[in-house]
Scaffold this motif. Structure first.
Motif, short mmCIF file in Angstrom:
data_model
loop_
_atom_site.label_atom_id
_atom_site.label_comp_id
_atom_site.label_asym_id
_atom_site.label_seq_id
_atom_site.Cartn_x
_atom_site.Cartn_y
_atom_site.Cartn_z
N CYS A 13 0.85 -1.09 0.00
CA CYS A 13 -0.37 0.07 -0.08
C CYS A 13 0.89 1.45 -0.11
CB CYS A 13 -1.16 0.01 1.12
SG CYS A 13 -1.39 1.54 1.31
N LYS A 15 0.25 4.36 0.95
CA LYS A 15 -0.23 5.38 2.13
C LYS A 15 0.27 4.23 3.87
CE LYS A 15 -4.25 7.67 4.08
NZ LYS A 15 -5.45 7.60 4.33
N CYS A 16 0.93 3.28 3.60
CA CYS A 16 0.97 2.62 4.58
C CYS A 16 2.21 1.56 5.14
CB CYS A 16 -0.30 2.21 5.31
SG CYS A 16 -1.03 0.41 4.87
N CYS A 31 -6.39 -2.61 1.30
CA CYS A 31 -5.68 -2.49 2.08
C CYS A 31 -6.75 -2.68 3.15
CB CYS A 31 -4.52 -1.36 2.28
SG CYS A 31 -3.83 -0.57 3.53
N CYS A 34 -5.88 1.01 5.58
CA CYS A 34 -6.67 1.78 4.65
C CYS A 34 -7.67 1.68 4.70
CB CYS A 34 -6.07 2.73 3.73
SG CYS A 34 -3.69 2.76 4.19
ZN LIG Z 1 -2.78 1.09 3.16
#
Ligand SMILES: [Zn+2]
Length: 55
Positions: A13, A15-16, A31, A34
């Protein structure tokens, strides 16, 4: 078409940086952290937060 497991292990992911699971019903990568689904277009995962769908 499902993407293969080796590719899935490489992908994270954006983002994370967490791992993703494949959503076989609606083609995409999910994910859990998220609660986002990244689309797969022409068998290529689109790993962009802007393109992700909120679950
Ligand atoms: Zn994520």
């Amino acid at each position: 078409m499902p993407i293969n497991d080796a590719l899935l292990e490489i992908l994270a992911c954006p983002k994370c940086k967490g791992s993703l699971t494949q959503d076989l019903n609606k083609v995409g990568l999910v994910c859990e952290n998220c609660q986002l689904r990244y689309p797969i277009r022409d068998d290529i995962p689109v790993m962009l937060i802007d393109e992700a769908e909120q679950l």
